[in-house]
Design an enzyme around this catalytic site. Sequence first.
Site, PDB file in Angstrom:
ATOM      1  CE  LYS A 198      83.753 -98.215  24.421  1.00  0.00           C
ATOM      2  NZ  LYS A 198      84.854 -99.218  24.476  1.00  0.00           N
ATOM      3  CD  GLU A 273      97.125 -89.899  15.787  1.00  0.00           C
ATOM      4  OE1 GLU A 273      97.739 -90.559  14.936  1.00  0.00           O
ATOM      5  OE2 GLU A 273      97.268 -88.676  15.923  1.00  0.00           O
ATOM      6  CB  CYS A 307      98.732 -98.098  14.410  1.00  0.00           C
ATOM      7  SG  CYS A 307      99.857 -97.197  15.490  1.00  0.00           S
ATOM      8  CD  GLU A 405      95.634-101.803  11.059  1.00  0.00           C
ATOM      9  OE1 GLU A 405      94.420-101.581  11.247  1.00  0.00           O
ATOM     10  OE2 GLU A 405      96.540-101.131  11.602  1.00  0.00           O
TER      11      GLU A 405
HETATM   12  P1  NAD Z   1      88.507-100.339  17.196  1.00  0.00           P
HETATM   13  O1  NAD Z   1      88.340 -99.263  16.207  1.00  0.00           O
HETATM   14  O2  NAD Z   1      87.744-101.597  17.029  1.00  0.00           O
HETATM   15  O3  NAD Z   1      88.173 -99.816  18.673  1.00  0.00           O
HETATM   16  C1  NAD Z   1      88.765 -98.656  19.241  1.00  0.00           C
HETATM   17  C2  NAD Z   1      87.810 -98.068  20.263  1.00  0.00           C
HETATM   18  O4  NAD Z   1      86.660 -97.564  19.602  1.00  0.00           O
HETATM   19  C3  NAD Z   1      87.294 -99.090  21.282  1.00  0.00           C
HETATM   20  O5  NAD Z   1      87.243 -98.480  22.545  1.00  0.00           O
HETATM   21  C4  NAD Z   1      85.913 -99.423  20.752  1.00  0.00           C
HETATM   22  O6  NAD Z   1      85.039 -99.873  21.743  1.00  0.00           O
HETATM   23  C5  NAD Z   1      85.472 -98.072  20.213  1.00  0.00           C
HETATM   24  N1  NAD Z   1      84.402 -98.142  19.207  1.00  0.00           N
HETATM   25  C6  NAD Z   1      84.144 -99.140  18.326  1.00  0.00           C
HETATM   26  N2  NAD Z   1      83.059 -98.826  17.577  1.00  0.00           N
HETATM   27  C7  NAD Z   1      82.627 -97.603  17.983  1.00  0.00           C
HETATM   28  C8  NAD Z   1      81.550 -96.732  17.591  1.00  0.00           C
HETATM   29  N3  NAD Z   1      80.707 -97.062  16.628  1.00  0.00           N
HETATM   30  N4  NAD Z   1      81.427 -95.550  18.222  1.00  0.00           N
HETATM   31  C9  NAD Z   1      82.294 -95.201  19.183  1.00  0.00           C
HETATM   32  N5  NAD Z   1      83.309 -95.983  19.617  1.00  0.00           N
HETATM   33  C10 NAD Z   1      83.487 -97.177  19.015  1.00  0.00           C
HETATM   34  O7  NAD Z   1      90.066-100.645  17.236  1.00  0.00           O
HETATM   35  P2  NAD Z   1      90.830-101.777  18.029  1.00  0.00           P
HETATM   36  O8  NAD Z   1      90.588-103.108  17.403  1.00  0.00           O
HETATM   37  O9  NAD Z   1      90.572-101.623  19.483  1.00  0.00           O
HETATM   38  O10 NAD Z   1      92.347-101.332  17.772  1.00  0.00           O
HETATM   39  C11 NAD Z   1      93.074-101.672  16.636  1.00  0.00           C
HETATM   40  C12 NAD Z   1      93.120-100.521  15.650  1.00  0.00           C
HETATM   41  O11 NAD Z   1      93.653 -99.356  16.252  1.00  0.00           O
HETATM   42  C13 NAD Z   1      94.026-100.824  14.463  1.00  0.00           C
HETATM   43  O12 NAD Z   1      93.395-100.430  13.280  1.00  0.00           O
HETATM   44  C14 NAD Z   1      95.234 -99.960  14.723  1.00  0.00           C
HETATM   45  O13 NAD Z   1      95.968 -99.618  13.577  1.00  0.00           O
HETATM   46  C15 NAD Z   1      94.615 -98.778  15.387  1.00  0.00           C
HETATM   47  N6  NAD Z   1      95.633 -98.031  16.147  1.00  0.00           N
HETATM   48  C16 NAD Z   1      96.045 -96.817  15.655  1.00  0.00           C
HETATM   49  C17 NAD Z   1      97.053 -96.107  16.315  1.00  0.00           C
HETATM   50  C18 NAD Z   1      97.571 -94.789  15.783  1.00  0.00           C
HETATM   51  O14 NAD Z   1      98.232 -94.064  16.524  1.00  0.00           O
HETATM   52  N7  NAD Z   1      97.309 -94.446  14.522  1.00  0.00           N
HETATM   53  C19 NAD Z   1      97.598 -96.628  17.487  1.00  0.00           C
HETATM   54  C20 NAD Z   1      97.147 -97.866  17.947  1.00  0.00           C
HETATM   55  C21 NAD Z   1      96.150 -98.550  17.270  1.00  0.00           C
END
Ligand code: NAD
Length: 512
Positions: A198, A273, A307, A405
């Site tokens: 996704k 993650e 992140c 964050e």
């Molecule tokens: P997000 O959580 O908004 O979205 C991530 C993914 O989840 C997207 O594809 C989104 O469409 C999907 N999603 C959202 N709501 C959902 C639901 N209810 N059910 C299923 N899927 C859903 O995150 P973002 O804004 O795209 O990315 C930023 C975040 O990612 C930051 O918090 C960052 O710290 C984190 N991040 C973590 C790591 C790590 O390795 N720990 C790496 C990169 C980014």
Amino acid sequence: MTDNQFEIPNVKDLTDQHQIQLPDTVTAIIDGSLQGHDTTAFKLQSVCPINAEETYTVQESDESEVNAAVAAARHAFDHTDWQYLSHTDRKAILYKARDAIREHAQELATIQAFEVGIPVAGLQAMHMPRTVENFEFFIEVAGTLGGEAYTQTRNYLSIVTHEPVGVCALLTPWNAPTVLVSMKLAAALATGNTVVIKASEYSPYTLQRFVEIINDAGIPPGVVNLVNGRGHITGQSLVEHPDVDVIGFVGGTGTGKTIMSSASKTLKKVGMELGGKSANIVTADANLDDAIDGSLIAILAGNGEQCLAGSRILLQDSIADEFIDKFTQRMANVKVGNPFDSDVEVGPLAFASHYEKVLSYVDIAKSEGAEILVGGKAADGFSSGYYFEPTAVLADNSSRVCQEEIFGPFVALQRYSDLEEAITIANDSDFGLVSYVWSNDLPTVMKCSREIKAGTVWVNTPLTRDLRAPFGGYKQSGVGRDGLHASIELFTEEKTTMLPTQSLFIPKLGMS
Ligand code: NAD
């Protein structure tokens, strides 16, 4: 500075200059085929962060399209040879995919810079080699996997084997799409699983091209599928699907909690993650120049949309003034602009609502009594696009800018008197992804390593990864790890087979 001093190319100029072929609509890839344009489907409008111009639409995968993608992955897992391939055969296919990513690295880096505004030079130098390396690493690791055999139970041989789990749902964010998806994808494929990805709503075209490229290289139809759309529609349908066996999620902590709750309905395996608010401790005995260089990279690499950003800098009192003085001067000099310009160090933030969110933390900081040391506003001189001045504030650890964050080029500095206090502040957070320590004193370094509640402690270095070593978070920064053992554990099941080593007496019931 005069208004609109910087020339920002429009979408047509950018696509001409960098030879980007934009689609009208980004669609799903199911069973090896790019799906057609459906006039009745819901569409999301993509916008280029460099100039805020509309680009293409993204066709949302509704429940029935998610069902089709999962069915393709299920069929490829249950009814084709994929999971049973010899390592030699699987390796041949995955190395072709690796080669294809390498051949298309420039195209993929260009699309990512165009979609999310990260400077292309960093994408070419760091993200694309890592994407290639992720494939190589897990292909080679899979070739070394063995099982276990036990003979301690008398008259039995107990054999432990590792098998692929089945259909994996991989959900990823927009900030490093090829690096993050390839980390999970390579581990899942190398161990014989099939996958539905996704893509993030904000980097869909990068992943469409990525999946097309690896599929064209020879990954069999149905093994890697891709769906697009909003999280609460497409993402939720995918994570709740009963035929999905394991979820590899990278994204925000709030989303991770929602997904874990959805996944609990069918008790799926999950790897999470999540977000971070990482402490970066600078001690009095540190090499200050190195600490300043590293701290700037830790908060500004990838536009600060990482992140693992070092977003809380903790400064020992005796060096705090000198650090603040030099650090803020350097931050004020950081070149913000078009991510395709070779001298640009920070590009535009990825999309309008994210830009507004980062900007809103300036007022939040002021309302909580923080001092704005540098930045704190939209970058001057841009007529369009989401450009934000790298910002540093002096704030208390209990304030929102130190606890939430922000995910942008926005750092909070704090002072401390001794190491105990620094570690207490570092651990006073819901997050625990990574941490940074700048010190030339071994006992100081080892105390930080032992006592900081974070998955990684970087000593006198920023942002270095070793794929063998686990990466992931304590507390609300995640569940599980990526890495040599952890990724294999997530994408495999252990099975015990017990064999009698000689004829056994089996009690005969029902004989009387
Ligand atoms: P997000 O959580 O908004 O979205 C991530 C993914 O989840 C997207 O594809 C989104 O469409 C999907 N999603 C959202 N709501 C959902 C639901 N209810 N059910 C299923 N899927 C859903 O995150 P973002 O804004 O795209 O990315 C930023 C975040 O990612 C930051 O918090 C960052 O710290 C984190 N991040 C973590 C790591 C790590 O390795 N720990 C790496 C990169 C980014």
